[in-house]
Design an enzyme around this catalytic site. Structure first.
Site, PDB file in Angstrom:
ATOM      1  N   SER A   1       0.850  -1.185   0.000  1.00  0.00           N
ATOM      2  CA  SER A   1       0.000   0.000   0.000  1.00  0.00           C
ATOM      3  C   SER A   1       0.890   1.240   0.000  1.00  0.00           C
ATOM      4  O   SER A   1       1.742   1.367  -0.870  1.00  0.00           O
ATOM      5  CB  SER A   1      -0.965  -0.030   1.192  1.00  0.00           C
ATOM      6  OG  SER A   1      -1.920   1.005   1.090  1.00  0.00           O
ATOM      7  N   THR A   2       0.742   2.119   0.974  1.00  0.00           N
ATOM      8  CA  THR A   2       1.494   3.379   0.985  1.00  0.00           C
ATOM      9  C   THR A   2       3.001   3.128   0.897  1.00  0.00           C
ATOM     10  O   THR A   2       3.567   2.412   1.712  1.00  0.00           O
ATOM     11  CB  THR A   2       1.195   4.163   2.280  1.00  0.00           C
ATOM     12  OG1 THR A   2      -0.218   4.275   2.436  1.00  0.00           O
ATOM     13  CG2 THR A   2       1.810   5.545   2.215  1.00  0.00           C
TER      14      THR A   2
ATOM     15  N   HIS B   1      -2.549  -0.957  -3.605  1.00  0.00           N
ATOM     16  CA  HIS B   1      -3.679  -0.038  -3.447  1.00  0.00           C
ATOM     17  C   HIS B   1      -3.411   1.240  -4.237  1.00  0.00           C
ATOM     18  O   HIS B   1      -2.438   1.940  -3.976  1.00  0.00           O
ATOM     19  CB  HIS B   1      -3.877   0.338  -1.978  1.00  0.00           C
ATOM     20  CG  HIS B   1      -4.153  -0.833  -1.085  1.00  0.00           C
ATOM     21  ND1 HIS B   1      -3.847  -0.838   0.258  1.00  0.00           N
ATOM     22  CD2 HIS B   1      -4.711  -2.043  -1.337  1.00  0.00           C
ATOM     23  CE1 HIS B   1      -4.211  -1.987   0.799  1.00  0.00           C
ATOM     24  NE2 HIS B   1      -4.726  -2.740  -0.158  1.00  0.00           N
TER      25      HIS B   1
ATOM     26  N   MET C   1      -0.176   1.234   5.308  1.00  0.00           N
ATOM     27  CA  MET C   1      -0.918   1.483   6.534  1.00  0.00           C
ATOM     28  C   MET C   1      -1.992   0.426   6.731  1.00  0.00           C
ATOM     29  O   MET C   1      -2.556  -0.090   5.773  1.00  0.00           O
ATOM     30  CB  MET C   1      -1.567   2.874   6.450  1.00  0.00           C
ATOM     31  CG  MET C   1      -2.202   3.344   7.737  1.00  0.00           C
ATOM     32  SD  MET C   1      -0.950   3.643   9.012  1.00  0.00           S
ATOM     33  CE  MET C   1      -1.982   4.210  10.361  1.00  0.00           C
TER      34      MET C   1
ATOM     35  N   ASP D   1      -4.296  -4.819   5.968  1.00  0.00           N
ATOM     36  CA  ASP D   1      -4.702  -5.611   4.809  1.00  0.00           C
ATOM     37  C   ASP D   1      -3.586  -6.569   4.406  1.00  0.00           C
ATOM     38  O   ASP D   1      -2.446  -6.155   4.210  1.00  0.00           O
ATOM     39  CB  ASP D   1      -5.050  -4.684   3.643  1.00  0.00           C
ATOM     40  CG  ASP D   1      -5.614  -5.441   2.453  1.00  0.00           C
ATOM     41  OD1 ASP D   1      -6.242  -6.502   2.661  1.00  0.00           O
ATOM     42  OD2 ASP D   1      -5.431  -4.978   1.305  1.00  0.00           O
TER      43      ASP D   1
END
Length: 347
Positions: free
Chosen positions: A166-167, A192, A285, A288
């Site tokens: 993600s991030t 993401h 973050m 997930d």
């Protein structure tokens, strides 16, 4: 350590409409204080030392100097987390490479404004606690000695690799992919990002890496030497049909707050994959992918988690590590070699 005081945000955008939407939207959140704005990067350079923001929102395309050039020149001087606010533009990935923490697509019409503000607010809160790469560098393509002849049965037999991020994950994933050979086992990647960007990201990674990289489509058969990027806004899972493995890409409910969700991919692998498999979880973050990775490990998968020091946000890998889902934890720049050594040792 998370910031408890209000997060001071400065908005950099040449569009008055965008500045107004972003400033008012962020200021409505109790944890955020908008301390000012800049109409371009030159204006920003003059105001940043005085306003002392915790986070910047930054447009990519601006007159005088682009957001990318601004990042390249300024991020090492003022290592402030930056969230990009951009139209659908492949240059976003150049800005992430230059040191930005995250990005969001600007709304294309008024009906998207509320969702945009909600998502941007969350990204700003995450960015306030993210690490900034002070000296971002483009990772060179490594001439690895690992190839099909050396890896032998690892490539001759069925192996499927799942990766979630993600991030900070766009550049972390690329760093790993650049170090892998063309004949890598089939990979499925969940990153993401907003709709429209996954295809551009796949095209970018494909240009920079040895294997073929493409945005996944429903029904794709997983093949050696190909990495499939899960399309934004679609849940992507692995499906077994006899001794073949295909991808299901369907719109469905959000899982762990995301669509696509790393958990959806990893759980599907734990249930469907009967051959050897590997799960990799990178910076991001939240949680997930953690539970799905644990399910994979319980089914015999080899699992790798990015370590805290090299993560932009040590969230998903931390949760995965804490619940026992991670078999090996390592810096991002070592994960490719760890993966290749594991593949080489497979019988």
């Amino acid at each position: 350590m998370f910031i408890n005081k209000p997060i001071r945000v400065m908005v950099i955008d040449d569009s008055p409409l965008a500045r107004n939407l972003i400033s008012k939207g962020l200021a409505a959140h109790p944890r955020i204080e908008v301390v000012g704005y800049a109409i371009n990067t030159i204006d920003a350079k003059q105001k940043i030392p005085r306003l002392n923001p915790d986070v910047l929102t930054l447009d990519v395309e601006m007159p005088e100097q682009s957001g990318i050039e601004f990042l390249k020149q300024y991020i090492s001087v003022y290592p402030i987390p930056v969230v990009l606010c951009s139209s659908l533009n492949i240059k976003v990935f150049d800005a992430l490479d230059a040191g930005a923490v995250d990005f969001i697509k600007k709304p294309s019409n008024h009906n998207e404004n509320a969702a945009f503000v909600t998502a941007l607010t969350q990204k700003v809160i995450v960015a306030a606690n993210a690490k900034v790469r002070r000296h971002p560098q483009t990772v060179p393509s490594v001439q690895t000695t690992h190839d099909i002849s050396m890896l032998g049965k690892a490539f001759a037999n069925d192996v499927i690799i799942g990766l979630g991020a993600s991030t900070g994950g766009t550049e972390a994933t690329l760093e790993i992919m650049k170090r892998l050979p063309a004949d890598i086992p089939g990979m499925v990647i969940v990153q993401h990002m907003p709709p429209g960007f996954t295809k551009m990201y796949a095209e970018r990674v494909n240009r920079l890496c040895k294997m073929e990289v493409r945005e996944a489509q429903n029904g794709d058969e997983i093949k050696r030497g190909v990495a499939y990027i899960a399309p934004a806004d679609f849940q992507t899972s692995v499906v077994r049909i006899g001794n073949r493995y295909t991808l299901s890409c369907k719109q469905g409910e959000r899982v762990s707050g995301h669509r696509p969700s790393v958990d959806v991919l990893f759980y599907s692998m734990s249930e469907a994959v009967k051959c050897k498999m590997v799960g990799i979880i990178l910076t991001g973050m939240g949680q997930d992918g953690a539970a799905g990775l644990l399910a994979m490990r319980k089914k015999g998968a080899y699992t790798i988690g990015q370590d805290e020091e090299s993560c932009i946000v040590y969230g998903m890998p931390k949760v995965a590590h804490d619940i026992g889902a991670v078999g090996v934890q390592a810096p991002c720049d070592q994960i490719a070699d760890i993966l290749l050594r594991h593949l080489k040792g497979l019988k």
